[in-house]
Design an enzyme around this catalytic site. Structure first.
Site, short mmCIF file in Angstrom:
data_model
loop_
_atom_site.label_atom_id
_atom_site.label_comp_id
_atom_site.label_asym_id
_atom_site.label_seq_id
_atom_site.Cartn_x
_atom_site.Cartn_y
_atom_site.Cartn_z
CB THR A 62 -1.01 -0.08 1.18
OG1 THR A 62 -1.94 0.99 1.05
CG2 THR A 62 -0.34 -0.01 2.54
CE LYS A 66 -1.83 0.59 -3.52
NZ LYS A 66 -3.22 0.86 -3.87
CD GLU A 78 -3.37 -6.58 -21.06
OE1 GLU A 78 -4.20 -7.46 -20.78
OE2 GLU A 78 -3.41 -5.91 -22.11
CG ASP A 102 -6.11 -1.33 -5.59
OD1 ASP A 102 -6.43 -2.03 -4.61
OD2 ASP A 102 -5.16 -0.53 -5.58
N GLY A 129 -5.10 8.95 -10.93
CA GLY A 129 -3.97 8.48 -10.12
C GLY A 129 -3.89 6.96 -10.16
CG ASN A 151 -7.02 13.72 -13.11
OD1 ASN A 151 -7.46 13.47 -11.99
ND2 ASN A 151 -5.75 13.98 -13.32
NE ARG A 152 -5.91 18.50 -8.77
CZ ARG A 152 -5.54 18.30 -7.52
NH1 ARG A 152 -6.14 18.93 -6.54
NH2 ARG A 152 -4.56 17.46 -7.23
N GLY A 239 -15.77 2.57 -0.48
CA GLY A 239 -14.84 1.58 -1.02
C GLY A 239 -14.54 0.40 -0.13
P1 NDP Z 1 -3.17 9.30 -6.21
O1 NDP Z 1 -2.45 10.23 -5.29
O2 NDP Z 1 -2.39 8.41 -7.11
O3 NDP Z 1 -4.17 10.14 -7.15
C1 NDP Z 1 -4.97 11.14 -6.60
C2 NDP Z 1 -6.00 11.60 -7.64
O4 NDP Z 1 -6.92 12.50 -7.00
C3 NDP Z 1 -5.41 12.37 -8.83
O5 NDP Z 1 -6.17 12.08 -9.98
C4 NDP Z 1 -5.61 13.83 -8.40
O6 NDP Z 1 -5.69 14.71 -9.50
C5 NDP Z 1 -6.95 13.73 -7.71
N1 NDP Z 1 -7.24 14.79 -6.74
C6 NDP Z 1 -6.66 14.98 -5.52
N2 NDP Z 1 -7.24 16.04 -4.89
C7 NDP Z 1 -8.20 16.52 -5.73
C8 NDP Z 1 -9.13 17.59 -5.65
N3 NDP Z 1 -9.21 18.37 -4.57
N4 NDP Z 1 -9.97 17.78 -6.69
C9 NDP Z 1 -9.92 16.99 -7.80
N5 NDP Z 1 -9.04 15.96 -7.92
C10 NDP Z 1 -8.19 15.74 -6.91
O7 NDP Z 1 -4.14 8.45 -5.25
P2 NDP Z 1 -4.70 6.98 -5.53
O8 NDP Z 1 -5.18 6.94 -6.93
O9 NDP Z 1 -3.74 5.95 -5.08
O10 NDP Z 1 -5.93 6.90 -4.51
C11 NDP Z 1 -7.12 7.67 -4.73
C12 NDP Z 1 -8.11 7.37 -3.62
O11 NDP Z 1 -8.57 6.03 -3.70
C13 NDP Z 1 -7.50 7.53 -2.23
O12 NDP Z 1 -8.35 8.38 -1.51
C14 NDP Z 1 -7.49 6.15 -1.63
O13 NDP Z 1 -7.83 6.19 -0.27
C15 NDP Z 1 -8.58 5.44 -2.42
N6 NDP Z 1 -8.30 4.00 -2.60
C16 NDP Z 1 -9.23 3.10 -2.12
C17 NDP Z 1 -9.01 1.74 -2.30
C18 NDP Z 1 -10.02 0.78 -1.77
O14 NDP Z 1 -9.73 -0.42 -1.73
N7 NDP Z 1 -11.22 1.20 -1.41
C19 NDP Z 1 -7.82 1.23 -2.97
C20 NDP Z 1 -6.94 2.26 -3.49
C21 NDP Z 1 -7.18 3.60 -3.28
P3 NDP Z 1 -4.35 15.31 -10.21
O15 NDP Z 1 -3.86 14.23 -11.13
O16 NDP Z 1 -4.82 16.50 -10.92
O17 NDP Z 1 -3.39 15.60 -9.09
#
Ligand code: NDP
Length: 273
Positions: A62, A66, A78, A102, A129, A151-152, A239
């Protein structure tokens, strides 16, 4: 002999993985020990090697490791390659195998537990992300009518859509480009809710008979789920089911036995309101 597994992250105090895998092992009569390891921020590879040298058979990975786990692997699935990140490792015959469960966990939760088939549906995925990237291929394999990534940072969404163009009907852009379209399933895969924030999303994107799915779990009605509820959406989910379903996929991969997930999801679920 009891075989050893672990989850590695930093911080790791919040993890539910030992509880989940402990329940799976008990229910399936598997003899294993599953622990949580706080990996040093500058010593992930050493921590994995030490666990493996001590007889470890597999690990969940985690944040923030990752991507490093992806680099460390000798062989990747893949979907892990597409995600650019892995959340599970298996140590086999001197090699490190890696996968990312995931996305399949998310799809299994939506389709099996929440009872919504994704086939023919219009799906909006917020975020680009690691979690969103892991979800893309499993979502497309479920045959939606359309998958839109918003995405932002717009370029990230566009790049992902280009990479997957030959795998299904996918397009990517900014929140403004979503326009006034309505979607059957809206998935918040951003981390905005962790900070109490909301992506700039119009409430018209939600179909009233659709599903709003928040990847963050255990936080009740996040700003995203509240927006959906106020828009009239009845089916809201966080989630927790995804978390348990991705764990189940890793368990099958390691042990060759599929655990039932219902009791574990019920144990971990915190009501949304
Ligand atoms: P990352 O840090 O890789 O990506 C974060 C994403 O959120 C990016 O696309 C970012 O945009 C966007 N973002 C962050 N803040 C904002 C905001 N204020 N407004 C709009 N977009 C925003 O995180 P992960 O992808 O690893 O995780 C994302 C979420 O998923 C986490 O909250 C995590 O807790 C949850 N998660 C849950 C799992 C489950 O099993 N339930 C498993 C894995 C994750 P930008 O690219 O523009 O920065």
């Amino acid at each position: 002999m009891t075989e050893r597994y672990a989850v590695i992250g930093n911080p790791i105090g919040h993890t539910k993985s030992p509880l989940i895998h402990g329940m799976f092992a008990k229910a399936t009569n598997q003899s294993l020990h599953y622990s949580a390891i706080e990996g040093p921020l500058d010593g992930f590879v050493g921590a994995v090697q030490a666990f493996r040298d001590g007889g470890g058979r597999g690990m969940n990975v985690t944040a923030p490791f990752k991507l490093q786990a992806f680099e460390l692997a000798d062989e990747r699935s893949e979907r892990a390659n597409l995600a650019g990140a892995v959340n599970a490792l298996k140590f086999e015959g001197g090699r490190i195998l890696a996968d990312n469960f995931d996305g399949i966990g998310l799809v299994n939760d939506i389709q099996r537990n929440l009872g919504m088939s994704l086939a023919g549906k219009r799906v909006l995925l917020l975020g680009a992300g690691g979690a969103a990237r892991g979800a893309l291929l499993p979502l497309l394999e479920a045959a939606p009518a359309e998958l839109v990534i918003a995405n932002r940072s717009v370029d990230k969404a566009q790049t992902l859509a280009r990479q997957l163009a030959d795998r299904g009907p996918v397009r990517g852009g900014g929140y403004g480009e979503v326009g006034e379209a309505t979607f059957d399933v809206v998935i918040n895969a951003t981390s905005a809710s962790l900070k109490g924030e909301l992506p700039p999303l119009s409430p018209v994107v939600f179909a009233a008979d659709g599903l709003a799915y928040e990847l963050v779990y255990g936080k009740g009605l996040t700003p995203f789920l509240r927006l959906a509820a106020n828009a009239g959406v009845k089916r809201l989910a966080d989630g927790v089911g995804m978390l348990v379903e991705q764990a189940a996929e890793a368990f099958v991969w390691w042990r060759g036995v599929r655990p039932d997930t219902r009791a574990v999801i019920d144990t971990l679920t915190i009501p949304l309101a």
